[in-house]
Design an enzyme around this catalytic site. Structure first.
Site, short mmCIF file in Angstrom:
data_model
loop_
_atom_site.label_atom_id
_atom_site.label_comp_id
_atom_site.label_asym_id
_atom_site.label_seq_id
_atom_site.Cartn_x
_atom_site.Cartn_y
_atom_site.Cartn_z
N ALA A 64 36.29 41.10 46.65
CA ALA A 64 36.27 42.08 47.73
C ALA A 64 35.21 43.14 47.47
O ALA A 64 34.85 43.44 46.32
CB ALA A 64 37.64 42.74 47.87
N GLY A 110 38.89 38.25 45.54
CA GLY A 110 38.88 37.76 46.91
C GLY A 110 38.01 36.54 47.10
O GLY A 110 38.22 35.74 48.02
N GLU A 113 40.23 33.78 46.17
CA GLU A 113 41.24 33.65 47.22
C GLU A 113 40.67 32.96 48.46
O GLU A 113 41.38 32.22 49.15
CB GLU A 113 41.80 35.03 47.57
CG GLU A 113 42.70 35.57 46.46
CD GLU A 113 43.09 37.03 46.67
OE1 GLU A 113 44.29 37.32 46.70
OE2 GLU A 113 42.18 37.87 46.80
N GLU A 133 42.17 41.34 39.12
CA GLU A 133 42.71 42.61 39.63
C GLU A 133 43.62 43.33 38.64
O GLU A 133 43.70 44.57 38.65
CB GLU A 133 43.47 42.35 40.94
CG GLU A 133 42.58 42.08 42.14
CD GLU A 133 42.18 40.63 42.29
OE1 GLU A 133 41.65 40.26 43.34
OE2 GLU A 133 42.40 39.84 41.33
#
Length: 259
Positions: A64, A110, A113, A133
Site C-alpha cells: 500500500a 497489499g 494481497e 505489517e
C-alpha cells in the site's frame, strides 16, 4: 501524466501492469481506481479470455502507498482506504475471467494481497512474498489474514502474518501458495504461457469453475456437491459443450465462443 496502471492485450490475454516503478508500484487510490476501471472495461472484451497482473521495474509491488496512508486524518479515513482496497481486490477475485499474478523481485503487504485475489500465481526464483505489517504494529488489511490461510497451510500463514517475515518464492511454491516457479527474469513469460492455457477453455466453464471452487469452500460437502451438479447440468446445454465434443471427435482444438 504516466498511467499508474497500463493494459496491453496479447492475443487472448490482457496484461495489466502496475506502473509506479519509482515507488516500487505502491498501491494507492489512483491505482485502485484504474484497476477497477480496466476490469469493468475488459469484462466486455470478448477476445480477452484471461488476465495477467504484473509490475513494472524491479518488483511486483511494495504494498500500500504509505504516503497516502500517512495522510489519513484518522481511523475513519484509513478504514475508507482499506474498504476501497478490499472492494477492488474482491472484484478481481470474483471476476469471470481467470487471472494470473506474475511476481518478480518482491510482493509485500497489499502487493501480496493483490496476488492472493488472483486465481493463480507465478513467481521468479528468488522473489520474496510477505506481509510485513506486523513490523509496523498493524496487520494486513486487504483480506490478507483471510485469503492467505485459505491458499497456504494455516500454520505457514500464521508465521508470515505474526512475524512479518517474508518467504522465498521457492518456499511459497513448496507449500502451494505459488503455482509455478519461473527462472529469474521469466515470471511474465511463464504467467503468459499459463494464462494462454487458461484462455483456451470455454469462457462459461472457466467462470463456473472459479465459482464452484471459491463458493464451494464455504459450503458443507453435500451442499457443494449439489451446487456442482446443478452448475455442470447448466453447462451441458451450452453451444461450447457441443463444440468441445465435436472437436474431440474430429481430433482438433475446440473453438469456444462463450455460448
Amino acid at each position: 501524466m504516466t498511467q499508474v496502471l497500463t493494459t496491453e492485450v496479447r492475443g487472448r490475454v490482457a496484461v495489466l501492469t502496475l506502473n509506479r516503478p519509482g515507488k516500487l508500484n505502491a498501491i494507492g487510490t489512483p491505482t485502485l481506481d484504474r484497476l477497477e476501471s480496466e476490469l469493468h472495461r475488459l469484462r466486455g472484451e470478448r477476445e480477452v479470455r484471461a488476465l495477467v497482473i504484473t509490475g513494472a521495474g524491479r518488483a511486483f509491488s511494495a504494498g500500500a502507498d504509505l504516503d497516502e496512508i500517512g495522510a489519513c486524518a484518522g481511523p475513519y479515513d484509513f478504514r475508507a482506504f482499506v474498504h476501497r482496497t478490499t472492494d477492488v481486490f474482491g472484484l478481481l477475485e470474483a471476476y469471470p475471467k481467470p487471472s494470473v499474478a506474475a511476481v518478480h523481485g518482491f510482493a509485500f503487504g497489499g502487493g501480496l494481497e493483490l496476488t492472493l485475489a488472483c486465481d493463480l500465481r507465478v513467481a521468479e526464483a528468488g522473489a520474496r512474498l510477505g506481509v510485513p505489517e506486523m513490523k509496523l504494529g498493524v496487520l494486513p488489511g486487504a483480506a490478507g489474514t483471510q485469503r492467505l490461510p485459505r491458499l497456504a497451510p494455516p500454520a505457514i500463514a500464521k508465521q508470515m502474518i505474526l512475524t512479518g517475515e517474508p518467504v522465498t518464492a521457492e518456499r511459497a511454491h513448496a507449500v502451494g501458495l505459488v503455482n509455478e516457479l519461473a527462472p529469474p527474469g521469466g515470471a511474465l513469460d511463464a504467467a503468459l504461457e499459463l494464462a494462454e492455457r487458461l484462455a483456451a477453455g470455454a469462457p462459461r466453464a472457466l467462470e463456473a469453475g472459479k465459482h464452484l471452487v471459491d463458493r464451494g469452500l464455504g459450503m458443507d460437502l453435500d451442499t457443494a456437491i449439489a451446487y456442482e451438479r446443478e452448475t455442470v447440468t447448466a453447462l451441458f446445454t451450452t453451444l461450447d459443450r457441443e463444440e468441445g465434443l465435436k472437436a474431440f471427435r474430429e481430433r482438433r482444438e475446440p473453438e469456444f465462443q462463450g455460448r
